[in-house]
Design an enzyme around this catalytic site. Structure first.
Site, PDB file in Angstrom:
ATOM      1  N   HIS A 232       2.131  14.008  12.753  1.00  0.00           N
ATOM      2  CA  HIS A 232       1.532  13.934  14.099  1.00  0.00           C
ATOM      3  C   HIS A 232       0.160  13.280  14.021  1.00  0.00           C
ATOM      4  CE1 HIS A 232       4.776  16.345  15.920  1.00  0.00           C
ATOM      5  NE2 HIS A 232       4.946  16.603  14.638  1.00  0.00           N
TER       6      HIS A 232
ATOM      7  N   HIS B 129       9.642  20.132  16.484  1.00  0.00           N
ATOM      8  CA  HIS B 129       8.203  20.328  16.219  1.00  0.00           C
ATOM      9  C   HIS B 129       7.744  21.707  16.693  1.00  0.00           C
ATOM     10  CE1 HIS B 129       3.966  19.682  15.844  1.00  0.00           C
ATOM     11  NE2 HIS B 129       3.735  19.436  17.110  1.00  0.00           N
TER      12      HIS B 129
ATOM     13  N   ASN C  84       0.829  -1.203   0.000  1.00  0.00           N
ATOM     14  CA  ASN C  84       0.000   0.000   0.000  1.00  0.00           C
ATOM     15  C   ASN C  84       0.864   1.253   0.000  1.00  0.00           C
ATOM     16  OD1 ASN C  84      -2.541  -1.422   0.426  1.00  0.00           O
ATOM     17  ND2 ASN C  84      -1.766  -1.834   2.480  1.00  0.00           N
TER      18      ASN C  84
ATOM     19  N   ASP D 131       6.664  13.365  19.214  1.00  0.00           N
ATOM     20  CA  ASP D 131       6.960  14.788  18.990  1.00  0.00           C
ATOM     21  C   ASP D 131       8.457  15.014  19.202  1.00  0.00           C
ATOM     22  OD1 ASP D 131       4.192  15.223  18.888  1.00  0.00           O
ATOM     23  OD2 ASP D 131       4.101  16.238  20.828  1.00  0.00           O
TER      24      ASP D 131
HETATM   25  C1  23J Z   1       0.266  21.477  16.268  1.00  0.00           C
HETATM   26  C2  23J Z   1      -0.301  22.516  16.968  1.00  0.00           C
HETATM   27  C3  23J Z   1      -0.818  22.309  18.235  1.00  0.00           C
HETATM   28  C4  23J Z   1      -0.754  21.048  18.777  1.00  0.00           C
HETATM   29  C5  23J Z   1      -0.175  19.976  18.083  1.00  0.00           C
HETATM   30  C6  23J Z   1       0.318  20.214  16.834  1.00  0.00           C
HETATM   31  C7  23J Z   1      -0.095  18.619  18.686  1.00  0.00           C
HETATM   32  O1  23J Z   1      -0.722  18.303  19.648  1.00  0.00           O
HETATM   33  C8  23J Z   1       0.851  17.610  18.165  1.00  0.00           C
HETATM   34  O2  23J Z   1       0.442  16.569  17.637  1.00  0.00           O
HETATM   35  O3  23J Z   1       2.044  17.798  18.338  1.00  0.00           O
HETATM   36  S1  23J Z   1      -1.431  20.810  20.376  1.00  0.00           S
HETATM   37 MN    MN Z   2       2.461  15.711  17.989  1.00  0.00          MN
END
Ligand code: 23J
Ligand code: MN
Length: 259
Positions: A70, A80, A63, A76
């Protein structure tokens, strides 16, 4: 061979050590974090067949996977968050692999979360846990057992109200202590992200991401089966895909626990 490894191999063979899967299934129905506009959304999971013992491949099945970094049970990395963007070894391919493995400290707050979906782990609650189970050792994974993984379906799991999502997490002071004094590897949660549902409105916004990633620590989101782990004594292996420059990835999280 080292004595430690020999006795582990022995315990695995005789059932003295259990392997617990802390990973949720990854499928098209896997819920993804829902950020409000103007923030860009992460796509859901799509799984497209290349061939399945057919004209496209008479003897093979495979696949194509598509999802945001995320998504589902995922990791994380420090890069990030903007607070971790200039740290050394901050991406999925450069983090030293020793940092993917560590003892688990499991904090069970299922009762509190059942009474209040916005429950936050305070410094006092962390103190109480340490009184009972010992000080959280450096380089450990701190796992918040909320029971949230038992919520069935996207709606119950994301729990979004008029005023945004409602789900449990960490108080800012608690994250500061875990990232600072305790020098943990990272925190793991059963919810869609490491921050509480309402954390976009906290000071600073998203304190768990801000402080953990900002101090070179990691996050694990959408874990399950934390109720099968003892408060201390389990070992967690959480190694993301070696995506070059990656901010995180879905992964299989395994715990080695006493039988
Ligand atoms: C991007 C913006 C806010 C958040 C998140 C991502 C996550 O929770 C993540 O998956 O790292 S709160
Ligand atoms: Mn995350």
């Amino acid at each position: 061979m080292s004595d430690a490894l020999a006795s582990l191999i022995g315990a695995l063979a005789t059932g003295g050590v259990r392997i617990v899967d802390l990973t949720q299934p990854l499928e098209e129905s896997t819920p993804v974090i829902d950020l409000p506009p103007p923030f860009a959304a992460s796509p859901g999971v799509s799984i497209e067949q290349i061939s399945r013992y057919d004209d496209g491949g008479p003897a093979w099945y495979w696949n194509v996977l598509r999802f945001g970094e995320h998504t589902g049970t995922h990791f994380d990395a420090p890069v990030h968050w903007v607070t971790g963007k200039d740290l050394p070894d901050n991406t999925t391919d450069t983090i030293p692999v020793e940092r993917f493995v560590g003892p688990a400290c499991v904090i069970d707050v299922r009762e509190q979360v059942a009474a209040d979906p916005d429950f936050l782990l305070t410094i006092d609650a962390l103190d109480a846990w340490e009184q009972k189970h010992g000080v959280i050792p450096a380089r450990s994974w701190v796992l918040l057992c909320t029971g949230w993984s038992e919520r069935d379906g996207r709606e119950a799991f994301l729990n979004i109200g008029e005023d945004g999502p409602h789900s449990p997490g960490f108080h800012v002071d608690t994250v500061r202590r875990l990232a600072g004094d305790r020098d943990v590897l990272g925190v793991g949660v059963e919810t869609v992200g490491t921050d509480a549902g309402q954390a976009g409105g906290f000071d600073p916004p998203f304190p768990t991401h801000t402080l953990m990633q900002g101090s070179g620590k990691f996050g694990l989101a959408s874990l399950c089966n934390l109720d099968q782990l003892p408060p201390t004594g389990a070992l967690v292996v959480a190694a993301p895909l070696k995506v070059v420059g990656g901010s995180g990835s879905p992964l299989r999280v395994l715990a080695l626990a006493p039988a």
